[in-house]
Enzyme design. Structure first.
Site, short mmCIF file in Angstrom:
data_model
loop_
_atom_site.label_atom_id
_atom_site.label_comp_id
_atom_site.label_asym_id
_atom_site.label_seq_id
_atom_site.Cartn_x
_atom_site.Cartn_y
_atom_site.Cartn_z
N ASP A 252 -1.19 7.19 7.07
CA ASP A 252 -0.75 8.40 7.74
C ASP A 252 -1.83 8.72 8.78
OD1 ASP A 252 0.49 10.71 8.62
OD2 ASP A 252 0.91 11.49 6.63
C1 NOJ Z 1 1.44 13.23 9.85
C2 NOJ Z 1 2.68 13.26 9.02
O1 NOJ Z 1 2.34 13.43 7.66
C3 NOJ Z 1 3.51 12.00 9.17
O2 NOJ Z 1 4.71 12.15 8.48
C4 NOJ Z 1 3.76 11.70 10.61
O3 NOJ Z 1 4.56 10.56 10.75
C5 NOJ Z 1 2.43 11.54 11.32
N1 NOJ Z 1 1.67 12.77 11.18
C6 NOJ Z 1 2.59 11.20 12.79
O4 NOJ Z 1 3.03 12.30 13.49
#
Ligand code: NOJ
Length: 740
Positions: A252
């Site tokens: 993530d």
């Molecule tokens: C953090 C989020 O938890 C995730 O779901 C997302 O894809 C990423 N940021 C990118 O924006």
């Protein structure tokens, strides 16, 4: 010539190492292994490393590798549409797809999502979501996923991924693992016992892997005290070995904490390649990964494996064959040079319509026929006067709620608000519409007092923790309607005897105050319907289509009944173990207001007969690990059949549901668990057959000692019905041990 020979030899050895045959993955791996030979070391490191935050047009971008014609990969949110781009379609949220209980619609939604992503040049679309699963009813991002039940969530994952990848985009199953709340999500440890981990949180990811998902995103939190993105136990062991996942695991955004440990634990791609500061800091891979390889802390073979996995996923969905260029930039308004929306509004409308759940309907309040006058009340009845995209990442609750907030969003190309659609309809029926589109109770009462019927709109919002809305830091502070929705309904109910309440919500809303009002004749849950909100709603309110959605989670009478809630702490011990949502209500004899699987129709359904044909051998499932788990687990061991008759006077759809209770020889288990469902569209007096196929997994529990899925010996209880509490047919079957 000599080079070619070396390549072939190297590929052959690698082929042996990966045990390749002729499946989609096998062919993709062959291509990947061949390509690997042509890459130089810088290219390899570039393929696994993000170009830093905002370093490319997408939320995540990697480095291109010219020697093999490999692009700078574009990774883009979200699970309900392409984020930061326009025009795109704003699809209903995952929770609405779950509420349809309709495999075909789940697939169609996935296929349309994937087509738009591909059309815009997105290589990897960051969805769908099975974590959070939704054990905390107020969890901020629960609506991004499909259901709190792992079986329903698993089916939705599978259909969505197949749809997306059939359209050519790589799907990304997220967030792995135990990411159940927004508070402290970047520091909290989700301490999950092994059985609950498998039976609840891992389960839908098994479906994702089985559907050949290209990628998986590890989550921000720790799992059992180790960061998810550097946990050997959940990356290498669980995801790659036990589930046989052949694609790649990305972090993530900024969820990576180490260079070496993450690489050795099984992380394959770092996103976005840096932290969010400018100039970017904390670059764990890139040159730092190379240093770790040079000093021997990370073997070269590990880097080669990362690259092979990433390339294989790219080949798996044929992205090497004329894939579109990225045609928008996330950072300058997102205007795309192409229009990819096609006729996807029709998919949106179908999903939004068929996910509407009729919770209460007395005295035939719905469908509306030709009311002489209709009061339409609440700020949720109209689109935000500043525009549907006025708040960045939908981080406000002004106007009708059609998606939550955070990275799991997209821009609305338009949003049809409920009032707008009702006005259009009322012209046809000659109804006088009396709007009161604020949440002011006095104005609401004066509008409602002079109308034959009043429709009151209330909502409850939530989202990702980086935005706080009205004091809610992602997770909801409570499960009440926002903007004093209870008071709004009460004010209307005091002056009008024919009140219909429509709820737009991210998750469960406690409805007791509203339910207690005798004037409230009908309650409709419309969830987060996306851009066609109003049209889908009027389809149902006016009876063009019967409501056919069913609850993807329980609505309790009070918040404490759930027995779970997000914690303001650094550790969540998941003490409820396998008993979440209806498993918990059933186990503790609690009466919910609207149980899991519940939803009314404008017609009625009768169930008749049950045939149970199961022939399963007790014991653990073994066999070669295929994507999803050991092959035996997915072997079919039985079928259960029942007949459903539409006994009413209008067409409608019933979701027949199968629940199984494990025998007493199994460890302490929920009284029943969803193990099949089928949605049948039936004309009046038409009957249909619901057939539920059972696999070994459906009859198994996770045996902690054996570390295997095991079918217990004894008598299994079978429940078939219209909800988890409205059981219409019961039966049983017995599984004997090998010694019988
Ligand atoms: C953090 C989020 O938890 C995730 O779901 C997302 O894809 C990423 N940021 C990118 O924006």
């Amino acid at each position: 010539m000599q080079h070619l020979l070396l390549c072939v030899l190297a590929t052959t050895t690698a082929v042996q190492a990966y045990g390749l045959g002729s499946s989609g993955w096998d062919v993709a791996y062959l291509k990947a292994l061949e390509a690997l030979q042509k890459l130089n070391q810088t290219e390899k490191v570039g393929i696994v490393t993000g170009v830093t935050w905002k370093g490319g047009p997408c939320v995540g971008n990697t480095y291109a590798a010219e020697s093999i014609g490999y692009p700078s990969l574009c990774l883009q949110d979200s699970p309900l549409g392409v984020r930061f781009a326009n025009p795109v379609t704003a699809f209903p949220a995952g929770i609405n797809a779950g509420a349809t209980w309709d495999r075909n619609l789940m697939y169609a939604r996935g296929a349309a999502l994937g087509a738009e992503a591909k059309g815009l040049g997105v290589n990897v679309q960051l969805g769908p979501v099975a974590g959070p699963l939704g054990k905390n009813p107020g969890g901020g991002r629960n609506w991004e996923g499909f259901s709190v039940d792992p079986y329903l969530s698993g089916v939705a994952m599978e259909e969505t991924i197949q749809g997306m990848q059939d359209s050519g985009v790589q799907a990304c199953a997220k967030h792995w693992l135990g990411n159940e709340q927004e508070h402290n999500r970047e520091t909290i440890s989700s301490n999950i016992d092994d059985r609950a981990a498998h039976e609840l949180y891992v389960w839908p990811f098994m479906n994702a892997v089985k559907a050949n998902v290209a990628s998986v995103m590890c989550s921000y939190n720790k799992v059992n005290e180790t960061w998810a993105c550097e946990s050997h136990a959940i990356l290498n062991k669980l995801m790659k070995s036990e589930l046989g996942f052949r694609g790649y695991i990305m972090s993530d955004w900024n969820a990576q904490h180490t260079t070496v440990k993450s690489a050795l634990a099984g992380l394959d791609m770092t996103m976005p390649g840096s932290d969010f500061s400018s100039p970017p800091g904390s670059i764990f891979w890139g040159p730092n990964l190379q240093k770790a390889i040079d000093n021997g802390s990370v073997p070269q073979s590990r880097l080669d494996d990362m690259v092979t996995r990433i390339l294989a996923a790219w080949y798996l969905v044929d992205q090497d064959e004329e894939y579109p260029e990225v045609s928008f930039s996330s950072w300058n308004g997102g205007k795309a040079s192409v229009d990819v929306t096609d006729d996807h509004a029709a998919v949106v409308r179908s999903v939004a319509r068929d996910s509407i759940i009729l919770l209460k309907n007395e005295e035939g309040a719905l469908p509306l026929r030709r009311p002489r006058s209709l009061a339409v009340i609440g700020s949720d009845a109209i689109v935000n006067p500043d525009g549907p995209n006025a708040c960045s990442d939908r981080g406000c609750d002004n106007g009708t709620l059609a998606m939550g907030w955070g990275s799991g969003t997209a821009q609305f190309p338009y949003l049809i608000g409920p009032l707008h659609a009702i006005l259009a309809q009322s012209e046809r029926t000659g109804t006088q519409v009396i709007p009161s589109t604020t949440d002011d109770t006095a104005a609401a009462a004066s509008a409602a007092a002079v109308a034959e019927t009043a429709v009151v709109f209330i909502n409850s919002d939530s989202g990702e923790g980086f935005i706080t809305v009205e004091g809610n830091k992602g997770d909801r502070n409570n499960l009440d309607p926002w903007h004093d929705g209870n008071k709004l309904v009460q004010a209307v109910a005091a002056v009008n005897k024919n009140v219909i309440v429509v709820v737009h919500s991210v998750g469960p809303v406690i409805l007791e105050t509203i339910f207690a009002e005798p004037s409230v004749k009908a309650i409709v849950w419309a969830g987060l319907p996306g851009q066609e909100s109003g049209s889908a709603l009027t389809d149902v309110l006016y009876g063009k289509v019967s409501p056919s959605g069913k609850r993807p989670y329980t609505i309790a009478k009070q918040r404490s009944d759930y027995g779970t809630g997000w914690v303001n702490a650094e550790v969540d011990d998941f003490k409820e173990s396998i008993f979440i949502d209806y498993r918990h209500f059933d186990e503790n004899g609690l009466m919910p207001r609207y149980e899991f699987g519940f939803g009314l129709s404008y017609t009625t359904f009768e169930y008749s007969g049950i045939s149970i044909l199961v022939s399963a051998r007790a014991g653990p499932s073994t066999g070669k690990v295929i994507p999803g788990g050991p092959s035996e687990l997915f072997e079919r061991v039985g079928t259960i059949i029942t007949h459903v008759l539409n006994s009413g006077s209008v067409a409608g759809a019933e979701v027949a549901q199968l629940y199984i209770g494990l025998p007493y020889s199994a460890p302490w288990s929920p009284p029943k668990q969803l193990r099949g469902f089928q949605k049948l569209w039936l004309q009046p007096m038409q009957s249909g057959v619901a057939a539920f196929a059972l696999t070994r997994r459906d009859l198994s529990y996770w045996d902690v000692k054996m570390q295997k899925w095991v079918i217990p010996v004894g008598t299994f209880r079978v429940y078939v019905g219209s909800s988890s509490r409205d059981i219409r047919q019961e039966g049983s079957f017995t599984v004997r041990g090998r010694w019988f």
